[in-house]
Design an enzyme around this catalytic site. Sequence first.
Site, short mmCIF file in Angstrom:
data_model
loop_
_atom_site.label_atom_id
_atom_site.label_comp_id
_atom_site.label_asym_id
_atom_site.label_seq_id
_atom_site.Cartn_x
_atom_site.Cartn_y
_atom_site.Cartn_z
N CYS A 29 27.10 -21.44 34.88
CA CYS A 29 26.65 -20.21 35.54
C CYS A 29 25.12 -20.10 35.60
O CYS A 29 24.48 -19.91 34.55
CB CYS A 29 27.25 -19.02 34.79
SG CYS A 29 26.55 -17.43 35.16
N CYS A 32 23.77 -16.83 34.21
CA CYS A 32 23.83 -16.79 32.74
C CYS A 32 22.60 -17.46 32.14
O CYS A 32 22.02 -16.97 31.18
CB CYS A 32 25.09 -17.49 32.24
SG CYS A 32 26.62 -16.73 32.83
#
Length: 105
Positions: A29, A32
Amino acid sequence: MQGIKNTEQFKEAINSNDPVIVKFTADWCPDCRRMDMFIDDIMDEYNGYKWFNLNRDELPEIADEQEVMGIPSLLIFQNGEKKAHLHSANAKSPEQVTEFLEAQK
């Protein structure tokens, strides 16, 4: 930030009398990784929370149970109850995360 690796650790973490934040992430991600660049300063400022990290891909059943549809997401728990949920669309900047945490006071 302590990692949660199984359901038992998750249940133990969220059943705390103290408020806890579980950050749902995944290795692939990009948002993230961006959050990882600024979250340490926020953790220092909001140190009244115990902070945990949970990889959504390792524990998808928990993510599903907690209605985590996007990552990164921050969920606040206390005494086993979900108190607040910052969805991924609103967790892209330090300002958004700080506003969310301020609203929980």
